[in-house]
Design a protein around this motif. Sequence first.
Motif, PDB file in Angstrom:
ATOM      1  N   PRO A  55       9.302 -14.697  -3.460  1.00 29.07           N
ATOM      2  CA  PRO A  55       9.198 -13.388  -2.649  1.00 29.07           C
ATOM      3  C   PRO A  55       9.187 -12.379  -3.145  1.00 29.07           C
ATOM      4  O   PRO A  55       9.814 -12.175  -4.218  1.00 29.07           O
ATOM      5  CB  PRO A  55      10.525 -13.426  -1.628  1.00 29.07           C
ATOM      6  N   ALA A  56       8.230 -11.375  -2.900  1.00 23.05           N
ATOM      7  CA  ALA A  56       8.060  -9.954  -3.521  1.00 23.05           C
ATOM      8  C   ALA A  56       7.499  -8.973  -2.760  1.00 23.05           C
ATOM      9  O   ALA A  56       7.142  -9.319  -1.478  1.00 23.05           O
ATOM     10  CB  ALA A  56       6.674 -10.115  -4.578  1.00 23.05           C
ATOM     11  N   PRO A  57       7.817  -7.893  -2.741  1.00 19.35           N
ATOM     12  CA  PRO A  57       7.369  -6.561  -1.842  1.00 19.35           C
ATOM     13  C   PRO A  57       6.053  -6.776  -1.395  1.00 19.35           C
ATOM     14  O   PRO A  57       5.613  -6.366  -0.395  1.00 19.35           O
ATOM     15  CB  PRO A  57       8.135  -5.326  -2.595  1.00 19.35           C
ATOM     16  N   VAL A  58       5.040  -6.948  -2.317  1.00 15.33           N
ATOM     17  CA  VAL A  58       3.926  -6.845  -1.972  1.00 15.33           C
ATOM     18  C   VAL A  58       3.426  -7.862  -0.940  1.00 15.33           C
ATOM     19  O   VAL A  58       2.563  -7.791  -0.270  1.00 15.33           O
ATOM     20  CB  VAL A  58       2.862  -7.121  -3.214  1.00 15.33           C
ATOM     21  N   HIS A  59       4.220  -8.909  -0.560  1.00 18.96           N
ATOM     22  CA  HIS A  59       4.124  -9.854   0.489  1.00 18.96           C
ATOM     23  C   HIS A  59       4.123  -9.351   1.747  1.00 18.96           C
ATOM     24  O   HIS A  59       3.613  -9.659   2.854  1.00 18.96           O
ATOM     25  CB  HIS A  59       4.932 -10.935   0.233  1.00 18.96           C
ATOM     26  N   VAL A  60       4.758  -8.043   2.038  1.00 19.72           N
ATOM     27  CA  VAL A  60       4.835  -7.379   3.208  1.00 19.72           C
ATOM     28  C   VAL A  60       3.407  -6.838   3.689  1.00 19.72           C
ATOM     29  O   VAL A  60       3.185  -7.223   4.777  1.00 19.72           O
ATOM     30  CB  VAL A  60       5.888  -6.536   3.227  1.00 19.72           C
ATOM     31  N   VAL A 108      -3.136  -1.216   0.383  1.00 17.84           N
ATOM     32  CA  VAL A 108      -1.758  -1.000  -0.287  1.00 17.84           C
ATOM     33  C   VAL A 108      -1.598  -2.195  -1.175  1.00 17.84           C
ATOM     34  O   VAL A 108      -0.920  -1.943  -2.240  1.00 17.84           O
ATOM     35  CB  VAL A 108      -0.709  -0.999   0.929  1.00 17.84           C
ATOM     36  N   VAL A 109      -2.193  -3.355  -0.782  1.00 15.30           N
ATOM     37  CA  VAL A 109      -2.061  -4.487  -1.546  1.00 15.30           C
ATOM     38  C   VAL A 109      -2.507  -4.496  -2.816  1.00 15.30           C
ATOM     39  O   VAL A 109      -2.045  -4.716  -4.049  1.00 15.30           O
ATOM     40  CB  VAL A 109      -2.507  -5.640  -0.707  1.00 15.30           C
ATOM     41  N   VAL A 110      -4.070  -3.871  -2.622  1.00 12.60           N
ATOM     42  CA  VAL A 110      -4.674  -3.647  -3.962  1.00 12.60           C
ATOM     43  C   VAL A 110      -4.218  -2.556  -4.724  1.00 12.60           C
ATOM     44  O   VAL A 110      -4.281  -2.873  -5.971  1.00 12.60           O
ATOM     45  CB  VAL A 110      -6.197  -3.033  -3.493  1.00 12.60           C
ATOM     46  N   MET A 111      -3.388  -1.443  -4.339  1.00 10.83           N
ATOM     47  CA  MET A 111      -2.608  -0.570  -5.041  1.00 10.83           C
ATOM     48  C   MET A 111      -1.650  -1.075  -5.687  1.00 10.83           C
ATOM     49  O   MET A 111      -1.352  -0.842  -6.845  1.00 10.83           O
ATOM     50  CB  MET A 111      -2.489   0.678  -4.328  1.00 10.83           C
ATOM     51  N   MET A 112      -1.043  -2.027  -5.259  1.00  7.16           N
ATOM     52  CA  MET A 112       0.162  -2.677  -5.821  1.00  7.16           C
ATOM     53  C   MET A 112      -0.274  -3.719  -6.848  1.00  7.16           C
ATOM     54  O   MET A 112       0.454  -4.010  -7.708  1.00  7.16           O
ATOM     55  CB  MET A 112       1.131  -3.194  -4.725  1.00  7.16           C
ATOM     56  N   ARG A 113      -1.194  -4.469  -6.618  1.00  8.82           N
ATOM     57  CA  ARG A 113      -1.747  -5.535  -7.379  1.00  8.82           C
ATOM     58  C   ARG A 113      -3.332  -5.550  -7.680  1.00  8.82           C
ATOM     59  O   ARG A 113      -3.938  -6.257  -6.692  1.00  8.82           O
ATOM     60  CB  ARG A 113      -1.388  -7.051  -6.768  1.00  8.82           C
ATOM     61  N   PRO A 114      -3.943  -4.663  -8.265  1.00 10.73           N
ATOM     62  CA  PRO A 114      -5.312  -4.417  -8.128  1.00 10.73           C
ATOM     63  C   PRO A 114      -6.270  -5.603  -8.579  1.00 10.73           C
ATOM     64  O   PRO A 114      -7.060  -5.904  -8.159  1.00 10.73           O
ATOM     65  CB  PRO A 114      -5.493  -3.442  -9.423  1.00 10.73           C
ATOM     66  N   TRP A 174      -0.268 -15.162  -6.590  1.00 10.70           N
ATOM     67  CA  TRP A 174      -1.191 -14.248  -7.490  1.00 10.70           C
ATOM     68  C   TRP A 174      -0.639 -12.740  -7.146  1.00 10.70           C
ATOM     69  O   TRP A 174      -0.153 -12.024  -8.078  1.00 10.70           O
ATOM     70  CB  TRP A 174      -2.522 -14.247  -7.390  1.00 10.70           C
ATOM     71  N   ALA A 175      -0.308 -12.267  -5.915  1.00 13.28           N
ATOM     72  CA  ALA A 175       0.009 -11.151  -5.365  1.00 13.28           C
ATOM     73  C   ALA A 175       1.543 -10.716  -6.230  1.00 13.28           C
ATOM     74  O   ALA A 175       1.753  -9.786  -6.220  1.00 13.28           O
ATOM     75  CB  ALA A 175       0.122 -11.149  -4.216  1.00 13.28           C
ATOM     76  N   ALA A 176       2.157 -11.964  -6.138  1.00 17.11           N
ATOM     77  CA  ALA A 176       3.540 -11.699  -6.766  1.00 17.11           C
ATOM     78  C   ALA A 176       3.500 -11.782  -8.262  1.00 17.11           C
ATOM     79  O   ALA A 176       4.728 -11.474  -8.870  1.00 17.11           O
ATOM     80  CB  ALA A 176       4.554 -12.914  -6.180  1.00 17.11           C
ATOM     81  N   GLY A 177       2.611 -11.812  -8.830  1.00 14.04           N
ATOM     82  CA  GLY A 177       2.558 -11.942 -10.299  1.00 14.04           C
ATOM     83  C   GLY A 177       2.904 -13.177 -10.859  1.00 14.04           C
ATOM     84  O   GLY A 177       2.974 -13.490 -12.001  1.00 14.04           O
ATOM     85  N   ASP A 178       3.033 -14.257 -10.241  1.00 16.76           N
ATOM     86  CA  ASP A 178       3.219 -15.374 -10.651  1.00 16.76           C
ATOM     87  C   ASP A 178       2.090 -16.452 -11.171  1.00 16.76           C
ATOM     88  O   ASP A 178       0.874 -16.131 -10.903  1.00 16.76           O
ATOM     89  CB  ASP A 178       4.081 -16.598  -9.296  1.00 16.76           C
TER      90      ASP A 178
END
Length: 280
Positions: A50-55, A102-108, A155-159
């Motif tokens: 779980p990561a903040p970007v998942h919201v 917002v997702v793109v800004m957190m994880r381009p 991927w969004a979580a950086g895993d």
Amino acid sequence: MTGHAERTAKAAPRPGKGRRGGTSGWIPDQHGAWVMVIVPLIVGVLLARPAPVHVPLAVAWFVGYFAFFAGGLWLKARGPRKRRYVAPLVTYGVICAVAALVVVMMRPTILVFGAVFGPLVAVAVWEAWRRRPRSLLSGESTVLASCAMIPVTAWAAGDPMTVRLWVATAVIALYFCGTIPYVKTLIRKRGDRGWFTGSVVYHSVAAAAVTGLAVVGLVTWVAVPVFLVVALRAWWMPRRAERRGTPWRPRTVGFGEMAVTALVLVAALVPPGVFQPVTV
């Protein structure tokens, strides 16, 4: 829902329903699609972390589905009826765009998945524009886009993109892709021998593929009997309906698929090496 009795002029329409009995576009009425929207996101979080970007990702995904549903209705409508779907389409579209930004800004780097979602969404939109939203091509493209959310979530979580992640995605995709022809053999294509044969062949190949994955140690052996059950139900359910002369109720089919989906999730999420067959 088609075949539903018309409401009287004095009856108040239910939430999400238009005054003439049709959906207003605010609440999707394709109940089977909810599973394909919810499950991949949950699986992705379980396999990653779980990561903040998942919201914002969840908001973009769910509201994006609402926008896609309203957009499909807008494309099918003719004349003044199109205006009914403009408000939900614009509202959901704006919310989805903001959440996606917002997702793109957190994880381009998540934009790399545009190469996956772009063609799949384009196919679904094209089929909706051609007034064929329930075609096999449209159904399979949306299913594959849904399953792609599993690696997107990780991927969004950086895993890292692990083998287990991709195998779980493949197992779930094998099952979900098969539900399209299977359900058609029970409802819209009931009694069609071509659809029945194609569905049985597909599910047999899927069961063989999962067995191969178990043999090489990429999935647990629990997956093998699960997909054998999935293949068996693709043959037995249509044949049973044909023999008794009455179709299965959509509710019965839906509850059955809920149980099968739960089994498939166990097969996809249980790590290899668990419940392996005992050798003598």
